[in-house]
Write a protein that holds these residues in place. Structure first.
Motif, PDB file in Angstrom:
ATOM      1  N   PHE A 164       6.769   5.102  -4.935  1.00 12.97           N
ATOM      2  CA  PHE A 164       5.777   6.182  -4.829  1.00 12.97           C
ATOM      3  C   PHE A 164       4.398   5.656  -5.156  1.00 12.97           C
ATOM      4  N   ARG A 165       3.433   6.012  -4.330  1.00  8.29           N
ATOM      5  CA  ARG A 165       2.023   5.774  -4.658  1.00  8.29           C
ATOM      6  C   ARG A 165       1.228   6.966  -4.175  1.00  8.29           C
ATOM      7  N   ARG A 166       0.423   7.492  -5.063  1.00 10.37           N
ATOM      8  CA  ARG A 166      -0.365   8.673  -4.722  1.00 10.37           C
ATOM      9  C   ARG A 166      -1.569   8.234  -3.897  1.00 10.37           C
ATOM     10  N   GLU A 167      -1.321   7.964  -2.623  1.00 10.59           N
ATOM     11  CA  GLU A 167      -2.410   7.589  -1.725  1.00 10.59           C
ATOM     12  C   GLU A 167      -2.226   8.283  -0.376  1.00 10.59           C
ATOM     13  N   PRO A 168      -2.336   9.640  -0.392  1.00  8.61           N
ATOM     14  CA  PRO A 168      -2.157  10.392   0.855  1.00  8.61           C
ATOM     15  C   PRO A 168      -3.148   9.920   1.904  1.00  8.61           C
ATOM     16  N   THR A 202       0.867   4.326   8.338  1.00  9.62           N
ATOM     17  CA  THR A 202       1.268   3.153   7.558  1.00  9.62           C
ATOM     18  C   THR A 202       1.009   3.306   6.069  1.00  9.62           C
ATOM     19  N   ARG A 203       0.298   4.360   5.682  1.00 13.81           N
ATOM     20  CA  ARG A 203       0.032   4.559   4.247  1.00 13.81           C
ATOM     21  C   ARG A 203       0.753   5.824   3.802  1.00 13.81           C
ATOM     22  N   MET A 204       1.955   5.633   3.308  1.00 12.41           N
ATOM     23  CA  MET A 204       2.793   6.756   2.902  1.00 12.41           C
ATOM     24  C   MET A 204       2.732   6.921   1.385  1.00 12.41           C
ATOM     25  N   ASP A 263      -5.099  -6.625  -5.132  1.00 12.26           N
ATOM     26  CA  ASP A 263      -4.600  -5.269  -5.332  1.00 12.26           C
ATOM     27  C   ASP A 263      -5.791  -4.339  -5.574  1.00 12.26           C
ATOM     28  N   PRO A 264      -5.616  -3.055  -5.274  1.00 14.79           N
ATOM     29  CA  PRO A 264      -6.735  -2.107  -5.396  1.00 14.79           C
ATOM     30  C   PRO A 264      -6.904  -1.632  -6.832  1.00 14.79           C
ATOM     31  N   PHE A 265      -7.256  -2.559  -7.741  1.00 10.10           N
ATOM     32  CA  PHE A 265      -7.415  -2.200  -9.156  1.00 10.10           C
ATOM     33  C   PHE A 265      -8.460  -1.096  -9.304  1.00 10.10           C
TER      34      PHE A 265
HETATM   35 MG    MG Z   1      -1.899  -0.284  -1.747  1.00  8.99          MG
END
Ligand code: MG
Ligand code: ATP
Ligand code: ZN
Length: 318
Positions: free
Chosen positions: A164-168, A173-175, A221-223
């Motif tokens: 899970f990543r909270r990146e709606p 490709t970005r789930m 990585d998107p720090f």
């Molecule tokens: Mg990412």
């Protein structure tokens, strides 16, 4: 790493006419992805899953000779382990926590009244000891460390998990929930770097065999936040992360389908994981985005699997 790169300039992506259906719309229209009403949260058809399954098996075949130990964890992990892992330092914005109702009957009545009135009902939800897994390898490190020091040859694991990543996003490709297959190597710096090098080659060959245009690029990585920018610059400058990029949504902004990460001794020191000689263990992982590779195939070979090039079908299904 340059030897793996190939320019994207010769890649043609058939662009949707302005105002026409997007790639995501077409995936919905063909039933390959199924709307849930939430961006980045999709059902998938049998055809889509047949590709995911084939990729999973292909990745197993490519790594088979290495004898990785298979482990599977659920898509939720221990909150204390998650806290200790340091994920919140880098990515507080992406984390997902599991909250649950811990009240009594009066509290229950309140919740139902709130739902009935269309008001926020979540006030009584309390954090549990479960968080959603952000990357397939996060639950592994404490388990590996609990076994004691590594053997002289180190260890190698085979993982797959929903993450899970909270990146709606409207990019398919970005789930927010997606499956990540990983191999994770633990050992000396030399052992884990050799592992990463071999997967840079094997991953590139795999994606070429699948008929996909690609480039290997240094990445970060998107720090999160201002301090994050420095972390990202360091990661890039030290060559700690590479991505295998394929143009999927656009040629200008290709999509990372595989990533190759050298964590140095970050997880080793976090979890007190030691090499056989007592030194802190180094770790590296290669991550395969199963939905992303599937979407790359659909984008380049078309939405009808039966019409895919024979070589690609053979690579996937024999
Ligand atoms: Mg990412
Ligand atoms: P990006 O830069 O596109 O956000 P990432 O650097 O966050 O990708 P990793 O953290 O390295 O990706 O995750 C490993 C693999 O998981 C990626 O190579 C990718 O294939 C896949 N992946 C990552 N985020 C997503 C997502 N939101 N949806 C689908 N797949 C993803
Ligand atoms: Zn990993």
């Amino acid at each position: 790493m340059e030897s793996f790169s190939s320019p994207h300039s010769d890649v043609l992506l058939e662009d949707a006419p302005a105002g026409g259906p997007t790639f995501l719309d077409r995936l919905f229209d063909h039933g390959l992805l199924i709307r849930t009403g939430v961006d980045g949260l999709y059902g998938r058809s049998g055809a889509f899953e047949s590709v995911v399954d084939a990729l999973d098996r292909l990745i197993t075949r490519i790594g088979a000779a290495d004898g990785a130990e298979v482990m599977r964890f659920p898509p939720g992990m221990s909150r204390p382990a998650f806290e200790r892992s340091g994920y919140l330092k880098g990515f507080p914005n992406l984390a997902g926590t599991v909250h649950s109702f811990c009240g009594d009957s009066a509290g229950h009545a309140e919740i139902l009244a709130c739902v009935e009135a269309g008001q926020d009902w979540t006030g009584q939800q309390e954090a549990t000891d479960v968080v959603l897994t952000p990357a397939a390898c996060y639950p592994l490190y404490p388990v590996a460390a609990a076994r004691g020091p590594l053997p002289a040859e180190g260890r190698l694991f085979d993982l797959q998990s929903y993450c899970f990543r909270r990146e709606p996003s409207l990019e398919p490709t970005r789930m927010q929930l997606f499956r990540m297959r990983e191999y994770v190597r633990m050992g000396s710096p030399e052992q884990v770097l050799a592992f990463r090098e071999s997967w840079l080659e094997r991953g590139t060959a795999m994606m070429r065999d699948l008929g996909l245009p690609l480039a290997i690029d240094a990445a970060n990585d998107p720090f999160f936040g201002r301090a994050g920018r420095m972390l990202a610059n360091n990661q890039r400058a030290q060559g700690l992360k590479f991505e295998l990029n394929v143009p999927v949504n656009s040629v200008e902004k290709p999509t990372a389908c595989l990533s190759f990460n050298y964590h140095q001794d970050h997880f080793g020191s976090t979890w007190e994981l030691r090499q056989a000689d007592g030194g802190v263990a180094h770790t590296a992982c290669v991550g395969f985005g199963l939905e992303r590779i599937t979407l790359a195939l659909l984008r380049h070979h078309g939405l009808d699997l039966a019409a895919w090039p024979e070589a690609v079908r053979t690579a996937l299904w024999g």
